[in-house]
Design an enzyme around this catalytic site. Structure first.
Site, mmCIF file in Angstrom:
data_model
loop_
_atom_site.group_PDB
_atom_site.id
_atom_site.type_symbol
_atom_site.label_atom_id
_atom_site.label_comp_id
_atom_site.label_asym_id
_atom_site.label_seq_id
_atom_site.Cartn_x
_atom_site.Cartn_y
_atom_site.Cartn_z
ATOM 1 N N ASP A 36 33.560 -2.643 74.281
ATOM 2 C CA ASP A 36 33.641 -2.453 72.979
ATOM 3 C C ASP A 36 34.746 -1.809 72.487
ATOM 4 O O ASP A 36 34.431 -0.354 72.241
ATOM 5 C CB ASP A 36 32.375 -2.198 72.158
ATOM 6 C CG ASP A 36 32.402 -2.163 70.718
ATOM 7 O OD1 ASP A 36 33.527 -2.786 69.965
ATOM 8 O OD2 ASP A 36 31.592 -1.582 69.831
ATOM 9 N N ASP A 81 39.238 -6.230 68.175
ATOM 10 C CA ASP A 81 37.776 -5.791 68.494
ATOM 11 C C ASP A 81 36.996 -6.700 69.476
ATOM 12 O O ASP A 81 36.377 -7.609 69.277
ATOM 13 C CB ASP A 81 36.706 -5.837 67.345
ATOM 14 C CG ASP A 81 35.498 -5.252 67.462
ATOM 15 O OD1 ASP A 81 35.242 -4.791 68.542
ATOM 16 O OD2 ASP A 81 34.854 -5.359 66.429
#
Length: 410
Positions: free
Chosen positions: A74, A273
């Site tokens: 992440d 992201d």
């Protein structure tokens, strides 16, 4: 202050390792870190896909003896955390047994603790521990305490290090009914803040503060920490544009083109992201783009797949599609043109924004971010980074990408 005696970080870390191991000879084969900064690179294979799994995971070993944990990579968050195996913990289903702390709590005066978000309505920090709470854009959350333990890691040249790193021991994880609950042991936070394991290793002189991933459209791929495998040419670079308090990889405003033509979507702040499966645009931009995509579809070739539940907007052809390639001719390429730098564009073929479902339909992998409670945030997710080497260069404050065979691990 001049004249103040300070213990070098490498000395503290080595003493910590010896304390954990209890015997120098038992650790000596793994502990090759010395006072000289090495700045090597570590590569990890990835497991996962955009559909149907919805995430990409790297497996890291933690503790002594080392135990494996599969973590969702992440770049949209900093803190790495694992499900915590303590009494009363509320953990989600996971591939491995929860991590068990061993009197290794991080104290509240630790510098990394100051960079961590406190739980809501939390009283002042207890001196003997550092509480944290992470709430993600999809309203999933993790609540726990910070701990410090060793991560046995190997460089691409085969040498090894066992740095003590700070991470979260999460004892209360929440996933709303509307959110995707990944089958994972936790999150590998790759953001740019102090709590990131990459920032920690960089400050120790183990790697340069550079991260990269290559997500294969066929599933799998690889993640690397360090800069040895970054190509020397061919990369499109864009500067990171963000306020000092932000930790996301934001590339600033961008215009969106469809088939090379202006869409009217301008100055859209974009964030890279890897923790987001799909790409999200705010409602206004999403509705504009969706309308243009539908306008370009030939109703003789594609009709709405109203029974498809995989994603909000889907189409079906005269016969089920066996691959995205078969549906490509019905859609135009997208271009995300960043205005913070000259001639910097992210090219998205239909394969970078479409999903083929198990029923042979195709669905739009660009979603309404406002409807998903992201506010005005616009995220470039995994689907739009497939089959590209994406590099997050915190040393030079830039993000780059290049088409790549992600099935070939360096």
């Amino acid at each position: 202050m001049k004249g103040k005696w300070e213990v070098p970080l490498w000395v503290i870390s080595m003493l910590y390792i010896l304390l954990l191991c209890g015997n120098f000879h038992r650790c000596n084969s793994m502990w090759l870190w010395n006072r000289r900064s090495y700045f090597g690179t570590m590569v990890f294979s990835l497991d996962g896909n955009v559909y149907p799994k919805g995430d990409y995971q790297a497996t890291l070993n933690v503790g002594q003896p080392p135990r494996p944990y599969s973590l969702d990579i992440d770049t949209g968050s900093d803190l790495t955390w694992l499900h915590c195996g303590i009494q009363g913990a509320k953990c989600l289903p996971a591939p491995h047994s929860p991590y068990r702390p061993n009197n290794n709590l991080v104290k509240s005066n630790d510098p990394i603790c100051a960079s961590i978000q406190l739980p809501a309505n939390q009283p002042p920090r207890e001196p003997d521990q550092c509480d944290y709470e992470v709430v993600y854009a999809d309203h999933c959350s993790s609540l726990g305490v910070l701990v410090r333990d060793v991560f046995p890691l190997k460089y691409t040249n085969g040498s090894a290090v066992v740095p003590p790193l700070v991470f979260g021991c999460g004892y209360d994880q929440e996933v709303p009914a509307s959110a995707h609950a990944p089958f994972t042991d936790g999150i590998l936070g790759l953001g740019s803040g102090k709590a990131s394991v990459v920032s920690q290793m960089s400050s120790m002189g183990l790697i340069r503060n550079v991260i990269g991933h290559c997500l294969s459209g066929q599933g799998g791929g690889f993640l690397f920490l360090g800069d040895d495998v970054v190509p020397s040419s061919g990369i499109v670079w864009a500067p990171i544009v963000r306020a000092p308090s932000e930790k996301h990889y934001s590339l600033g405003p961008a215009d969106v083109l469809l088939g090379g033509q202006a869409t009217g979507i301008k100055s859209l702040p974009m964030i890279f992201d890897s923790g987001s499966t799909f790409t999200y645009l705010n409602s206004e931009a999403y509705n504009t783009l969706l309308s243009l995509i539908k306008k370009n579809i030939d109703p003789k070739k594609l009709v709405d797949a109203v029974d498809e539940k995989a994603l909000p907007v889907c189409w079906k052809g005269p016969t089920p599609f066996r691959s995205i390639d078969e549906a490509n001719s019905n859609f135009k390429s997208l271009t995300i043109s960043f205005t913070s730098a000259r001639n910097v564009q992210l090219q998205l073929t239909p394969k970078s924004y479409l999903v083929r479902t198990d029923s042979g339909n195709v669905c739009l992998g660009i979603l309404d971010g406002t409807e998903a409670h992201l506010g005005d945030a616009n995220l470039i997710g995994d689907i739009s980074m497939l089959d590209k080497l994406v590099i997050y260069d915190n040393e030079n404050q830039r993000v780059g990408w290049i088409p790549y065979n992600c099935n070939r691990i360096p």
